[in-house]
Design a protein around this motif. Sequence first.
Motif, PDB file in Angstrom:
ATOM      1  N   SER A  49       0.793  -1.004  -0.020  1.00 60.49           N
ATOM      2  CA  SER A  49      -0.173   0.062  -0.116  1.00 60.49           C
ATOM      3  C   SER A  49       0.781   1.198   0.185  1.00 60.49           C
ATOM      4  CB  SER A  49      -0.832  -0.099   1.283  1.00 60.49           C
ATOM      5  OG  SER A  49       0.076   0.345   2.432  1.00 60.49           O
TER       6      SER A  49
ATOM      7  N   GLY B 170       1.100   3.587   2.228  1.00 59.74           N
ATOM      8  CA  GLY B 170       1.980   3.941   3.167  1.00 59.74           C
ATOM      9  C   GLY B 170       3.101   2.859   3.510  1.00 59.74           C
ATOM     10  N   MET B 171       2.855   1.469   3.096  1.00 62.82           N
ATOM     11  CA  MET B 171       3.922   0.930   3.483  1.00 62.82           C
ATOM     12  C   MET B 171       5.004   0.971   2.587  1.00 62.82           C
ATOM     13  SD  MET B 171       3.484  -1.429   5.737  1.00 62.82           S
ATOM     14  CE  MET B 171       2.199  -1.166   6.890  1.00 62.82           C
TER      15      MET B 171
ATOM     16  N   ASP C  80      -3.045   9.575   3.382  1.00 64.82           N
ATOM     17  CA  ASP C  80      -4.209   9.896   4.049  1.00 64.82           C
ATOM     18  C   ASP C  80      -3.583  10.273   5.473  1.00 64.82           C
ATOM     19  OD1 ASP C  80      -6.257   9.650   2.337  1.00 64.82           O
ATOM     20  OD2 ASP C  80      -6.025   7.361   2.538  1.00 64.82           O
TER      21      ASP C  80
ATOM     22  N   THR D 258      -4.234   9.670   8.428  1.00 64.77           N
ATOM     23  CA  THR D 258      -3.975   8.709   9.678  1.00 64.77           C
ATOM     24  C   THR D 258      -2.710   8.015   9.390  1.00 64.77           C
ATOM     25  OG1 THR D 258      -5.205   6.982   8.651  1.00 64.77           O
ATOM     26  CG2 THR D 258      -6.374   8.221  10.350  1.00 64.77           C
TER      27      THR D 258
ATOM     28  N   GLN E  89      -0.334   9.119   7.439  1.00 64.50           N
ATOM     29  CA  GLN E  89       0.659  10.489   7.424  1.00 64.50           C
ATOM     30  C   GLN E  89       1.002  10.675   9.030  1.00 64.50           C
ATOM     31  OE1 GLN E  89       0.633  14.559   5.680  1.00 64.50           O
ATOM     32  NE2 GLN E  89      -0.112  15.171   7.930  1.00 64.50           N
TER      33      GLN E  89
ATOM     34  N   GLN F  76       1.228   8.117  11.195  1.00 64.82           N
ATOM     35  CA  GLN F  76       2.103   6.817  11.311  1.00 64.82           C
ATOM     36  C   GLN F  76       3.616   7.063  10.842  1.00 64.82           C
ATOM     37  OE1 GLN F  76      -0.271   3.836   9.035  1.00 64.82           O
ATOM     38  NE2 GLN F  76      -1.481   3.258  11.159  1.00 64.82           N
TER      39      GLN F  76
END
Lengths: 324, 352
Positions: A157, A159-160, A187, A189, A191, A193
């Motif tokens: 994804s 984020g990953m 997104d 949330t 961001q 992380q």
Amino acid sequence: MTGTVLEVDGLSVDIRTPHGTVRAVDKVSFSARRGRTLALLGESGCGKSMTAQAIVSLLDPTAEVAGGRVVLDGTDLVAADEQTRRAMAGPELAIVFQDALTALNPVYTVGTQLAEPFRIHRGLSRKQARREAVDLMARVGIPEPETRVDTYPHQFSGGMRQRLLIAIAVALSPSVLLADEPTTALDVTVQAQIMHLLRELRTERDMSVVLITHDLALVAEQADEVVVMYAGNVVESGPVREVFDRPRHPYTKGLLDSVPVHAARGDDLKSIGGAPPDLHSIPSGCVYQDRCPLARDLCRTCRPEPAEVAPGRTAACHFSAEVK
Amino acid sequence: MTHTADTGTVDPAGPAGEPLLQVRDLTKTFPIRSGGRTRRLRALGGISFDLRRGETLGLVGESGCGKSTLARTLLMLERPDSGTVRFDGVDPFTLRGARLLQWRRRVQMVFQDPFASLNARMTAGDIVSEPWRTHKDLFRSAKERSARVRQLLGLVGLRAGDENRYPQEFSGGQRQRIGIARALALDPDVIVCDEPVSALDLSVQAQVLNLLNDLQRQLGVSYLFISHDLSVVRHVADRVMVMYLGGIVEQGGTEAVFGRALHPYSAALMSAAPSLDSDGRSEQIILKGELPSPLSPLSGCRFRTRCWKATDECAAASPELTPDPDDDGHTAACFHPMGEGAEPVPAGRGAR
């Protein structure tokens, strides 16, 4: 300044275009310290990304450094030869880009890409480097690293993928990590992380983080110092709290006023009229004169240099005392 | 506002208090074929809300939550699997032919990307007047049309002389103004704004938000305002809906939802968004994990896999939107809504 690892001094970058050479970065200076985050803040086209690209020697072939120094741990990267720069890229200096999908190579497994820094700079064997890659994936919070090390970037994804890029960047524990809009495509949330991870790594490895962003709120939350850029120039710099509480350049003030605050819901926002100047027609005199409420004759003829307005703070404005 | 388009079924002013748009239990799935079998991606899992005349309804949620599918369904670009839409008392999905065409005028859209959403080979004037090529009956003469184009350009803060220029001659903010003028060309009741300012620089973003605000005051148009930028939504919206994985998890007045989020997801979303005045705020909630796949719907609450408050109850049954005891208009779909005061939350803010 104590703990300074990266000093950028009078850095200028020119771009060759069909209509002549334009100056995209004009005498930019700042210094970044260990264990701290410095933000390069500005809107699109202000030269912040180009400054970062010049620092890591990844400028587009049409652009070139026209002057200034980039001193990293005592070595001037602008004057250094290719070999020296290459040796420092990774162990000393690393960059995380905005778009993780294009920054990763789609035809190699992520394990191969994560192992590369260890193979090239540390001369580890395939097996050893792979083990380092797995550890690194675990460190940046990728679940099941032993199996995912053999998968390809498109199987992750957004984020990953950004975690993977960060892993590659911090693999050799660089002194300075440049992060060019690292969370803009993500997104909020996710961001949160990613920014949490960057903060942890900064503290753990005593890195200096240079965060390049257009997001004022992100700067307020993440950075210790801020350098505000406009049309290739640094217009204001200093500790984030002080600059945001009491800006001393009309552009910084205008930006802060443009942020919607819930206290004034439904009211008109204060906006900055007009648009930034085209790089082909940067006015002589102050770069901000066309949009500035304080502009007068002096501003049209004489470009203000960054001057100290308080300890550790600069502003490039003839009338910085009038910014309220 | 006055309508050049009249459906002829309902008084355009509408009965007092009757919402302009009523959406009930809307569901939409998409077939996904892979490996010889077809699975269904559930994009909307039972959406209900009202949009009132002249109000701005904010819609927030992260990528993949179904925001855009909902917008496309309201524009009749998608047909829902089940559920009803009533617009001014009429179900648009039952309309045909001329009646449908007349209905379509009343809901228009402003797109996110002002670079991709304008045809580079058409002038600003052509772009703004293009809707009239489909809706031919609005003007009798070319003279009337060109007068209206100039009026619309003036309304959005462009000059009349701009009508002969091409999109690439304008800045991003000016292009978005052209997109807004095009949306206004058919004099709609509702404009769906899908991330209308997220491609713009901050200083220009403020200009466009102010314009949308002015237009609403002048024309009384309703906005469904979709954005991932919570500070923008908080600034412009009268009411807010929070979506997660195809469902609305919370809705209510903007200040109620932002000031006292009831659903743990809303609370996490709002705490994760950076804010300029970060000094006086509470602990940041860092969510674990990622959005589950919409291909394999969960039993029970859609947020339970990432929720730190989840219990067995949350897996057994789906929570319905339930009003807050103190505020009728504020609803949340959660068995364990956020309470007053301090609560244990996962992974706080790291030290600077």
